[in-house]
Design an enzyme around this catalytic site. Structure first.
Site, short mmCIF file in Angstrom:
data_model
loop_
_atom_site.label_atom_id
_atom_site.label_comp_id
_atom_site.label_asym_id
_atom_site.label_seq_id
_atom_site.Cartn_x
_atom_site.Cartn_y
_atom_site.Cartn_z
N TYR A 1 13.45 71.93 -9.35
CA TYR A 1 12.47 72.73 -10.12
C TYR A 1 11.23 73.00 -9.26
O TYR A 1 10.58 74.03 -9.40
CB TYR A 1 12.12 72.05 -11.45
CG TYR A 1 11.53 73.01 -12.47
CD1 TYR A 1 12.24 74.14 -12.86
CD2 TYR A 1 10.28 72.78 -13.04
CE1 TYR A 1 11.71 75.03 -13.79
CE2 TYR A 1 9.75 73.66 -13.98
CZ TYR A 1 10.47 74.77 -14.34
OH TYR A 1 9.94 75.66 -15.26
N LYS B 1 4.17 75.22 -13.82
CA LYS B 1 4.13 74.89 -15.25
C LYS B 1 3.03 73.85 -15.55
O LYS B 1 2.43 73.88 -16.63
CB LYS B 1 5.48 74.37 -15.73
CG LYS B 1 6.61 75.43 -15.74
CD LYS B 1 6.32 76.61 -16.65
CE LYS B 1 7.58 77.45 -16.89
NZ LYS B 1 7.28 78.70 -17.64
C1 IMJ Z 1 14.97 76.11 -12.79
C2 IMJ Z 1 15.08 75.59 -11.49
C3 IMJ Z 1 15.57 74.32 -11.25
C4 IMJ Z 1 15.96 73.52 -12.29
C5 IMJ Z 1 15.86 74.03 -13.57
C6 IMJ Z 1 15.38 75.32 -13.83
N1 IMJ Z 1 16.18 73.47 -14.79
C7 IMJ Z 1 15.89 74.35 -15.80
C8 IMJ Z 1 15.40 75.55 -15.24
C9 IMJ Z 1 16.73 72.12 -14.97
C10 IMJ Z 1 16.08 74.10 -17.24
C11 IMJ Z 1 15.00 76.82 -15.98
N2 IMJ Z 1 13.55 76.87 -16.19
C12 IMJ Z 1 12.98 75.89 -17.09
C13 IMJ Z 1 12.72 77.80 -15.56
O1 IMJ Z 1 11.52 77.76 -15.79
C14 IMJ Z 1 13.25 78.81 -14.62
C15 IMJ Z 1 12.43 79.60 -13.90
C16 IMJ Z 1 12.88 80.52 -12.87
C17 IMJ Z 1 14.21 80.83 -12.63
C18 IMJ Z 1 14.55 81.70 -11.59
C19 IMJ Z 1 15.98 82.05 -11.26
C20 IMJ Z 1 16.13 83.33 -10.50
C21 IMJ Z 1 15.01 83.61 -9.54
N3 IMJ Z 1 13.78 83.11 -9.78
C22 IMJ Z 1 13.50 82.26 -10.81
N4 IMJ Z 1 12.21 81.92 -11.07
C23 IMJ Z 1 11.90 81.09 -12.07
O2 IMJ Z 1 15.23 84.33 -8.56
#
Ligand code: IMJ
Length: 260
Positions: A159, A166
């Site tokens: 993450y 966040k």
């Molecule tokens: C995102 C990354 C790593 C682990 C993650 C996540 N887990 C969860 C998420 C366990 C639940 C999803 N999440 C909570 C997010 O806030 C995702 C944000 C996000 C996702 C992407 C994917 C595609 C991209 N950029 C992104 N930027 C933010 O190119």
């Protein structure tokens, strides 16, 4: 007293497709009687525009506007449209996040300065200018929500920079809450949603492990749905939550209470 959003005008950002948490939120707000404005991320080929327009047309949004939060003129345009169409704003739903794919895998220490700035600008900073421009339009008792994730306070594999973004977003919620509350009872809160299979999660390594972990360990032994997050959003945008501001509310099937 039943949950009622009739007469409330609410702007929803961050719908990309039918998996978006923002889409779940928009549907529940509409079901509770809200009048919606919807923004989409403009791109060269207009792909998001037509996709989001088709998806959201059953909700009959009275405003449908492009918004890239990295472009200040687009933020100004959104609120000038709201000003002329509605003359007020009762709610703002911020569901925007982005980090480069390369930042969401491997070592956090490898985060580049550009990657860090982009993730923090889009995912955390953007809430501030949206509130700033919305401020003159907010009605008494207006409500603002954003989406966060447990990775803000725990180190969750991959993450990385999004966790840092966040954390900044959750702190922003507290500062904005302190700023906007005194004059007009405007409230600002975050929903910390458990993992859901969304566009923002589908591309991510280890997301399935995380989902299986939640299904095994969360008190409710399952993941949450878009509808459950949407229902909590409806509550936070309604007068039923009039005493709640500056908080992070967990909609995660109880997952975060566990010690391990
Ligand atoms: C995102 C990354 C790593 C682990 C993650 C996540 N887990 C969860 C998420 C366990 C639940 C999803 N999440 C909570 C997010 O806030 C995702 C944000 C996000 C996702 C992407 C994917 C595609 C991209 N950029 C992104 N930027 C933010 O190119």
């Amino acid at each position: 007293m039943l949950l009622d959003l009739s007469g409330k005008k609410i702007l929803v950002t961050g719908i990309a497709n039918n998996r978006s948490i923002a889409w779940g939120i928009a549907q529940q707000l509409k079901a509770a009687g809200a009048e919606l404005g919807i923004t989409y991320l403009p791109d060269d080929k207009g792909r998001f525009e037509s996709k989001v327009r088709d998806l959201t047309s059953p909700l009959q949004p009275s405003l449908f506007l492009p918004l890239n939060v990295q472009d200040n003129s687009q933020i100004e345009m959104v609120f000038s449209e709201i000003s002329s169409k509605w003359g007020k704003l009762d709610g703002l739903v911020h569901c925007l996040a982005f980090a480069g794919k390369e930042e969401l895998v491997g070592d956090y220490s490898a985060t580049t300065s550009e990657g860090f700035k982009r993730a923090l600008e889009i995912s955390a900073y953007s809430l501030a200018p949206l509130c700033h421009h919305a401020k003159p339009l907010f009605t008494d008792g207006a409500s603002i929500i954003t989406l966060t994730y447990l990775g803000a306070e725990r180190a969750i594999p991959n993450y990385n920079v999004m966790g840092v973004a966040k954390a900044a977003l959750e702190a922003s919620v507290r500062y904005l809450s302190a700023e906007l509350g005194p004059e007009k009872q405007v409230r600002v809160n975050a929903i910390s949603a458990g993992p859901i299979r969304t566009l923002a999660s589908s591309a991510i390594g280890g997301i399935l492990d995380m989902i299986h972990n939640v299904e095994e360990k969360a008190p409710l032994r399952r993941t949450v749905t878009q509808t459950e997050v949407g229902n909590t959003a409806a509550f936070l945008l309604s007068n039923l939550s009039s005493g709640i501001s500056g908080q992070t509310i967990y909609v995660d099937a109880g997952y975060c209470i566990n010690g391990m």
